[in-house]
Design a protein around this motif. Structure first.
Motif, PDB file in Angstrom:
ATOM      1  N   LYS A  32       1.932   6.639  -6.979  1.00 48.17           N
ATOM      2  CA  LYS A  32       0.890   7.575  -7.405  1.00 48.17           C
ATOM      3  C   LYS A  32       1.357   9.022  -7.216  1.00 48.17           C
ATOM      4  CE  LYS A  32      -3.321   4.898  -6.779  1.00 48.17           C
ATOM      5  NZ  LYS A  32      -4.613   4.853  -6.064  1.00 48.17           N
ATOM      6  N   ARG A  85       0.836  -1.214   0.000  1.00 44.01           N
ATOM      7  CA  ARG A  85       0.000   0.000   0.000  1.00 44.01           C
ATOM      8  C   ARG A  85       0.862   1.251   0.000  1.00 44.01           C
ATOM      9  NH1 ARG A  85      -3.217  -3.069   3.443  1.00 44.01           N
ATOM     10  NH2 ARG A  85      -2.204  -2.196   5.278  1.00 44.01           N
ATOM     11  N   GLN A 140       1.033   4.150  -2.950  1.00 41.62           N
ATOM     12  CA  GLN A 140       0.828   5.575  -2.687  1.00 41.62           C
ATOM     13  C   GLN A 140       2.020   6.396  -3.159  1.00 41.62           C
ATOM     14  OE1 GLN A 140      -2.042   6.908  -1.677  1.00 41.62           O
ATOM     15  NE2 GLN A 140      -2.845   4.833  -1.746  1.00 41.62           N
TER      16      GLN A 140
END
Length: 75
Positions: free
Chosen positions: A30, A23, A27
């Motif tokens: 992104k 995760r 992130q």
């Protein structure tokens, strides 16, 4: 038997750590993609600024480079 319980618990801990790392990585990727995309949107296109796209968007002569003037004209 206690040993099997510890192995199962460590497998669960490992999968939880892996999920959290994935995760965090997603992130971060992104955020990097947004950062790469942002400068393109902030710079206006040469047509919007009225500049000459052949000279990089500016119709004014660059500093340090002499302007090209026709013969007989002051420059």
């Amino acid at each position: 038997m206690a040993r099997k319980g510890n192995i199962m618990a460590s497998d669960t801990d490992r999968s939880d750590r892996l999920a959290a790392a994935l995760r965090a990585n997603l992130q971060r990727r992104k955020a990097q993609a947004r950062a790469r995309r942002t400068p393109l949107e902030e710079n206006p296109s040469p047509a919007a600024t009225g500049g000459n796209p052949a000279t990089g968007g500016s119709s004014a002569p660059s500093e340090g480079k002499p302007a090209i003037v026709p013969d007989g004209e002051a420059g």
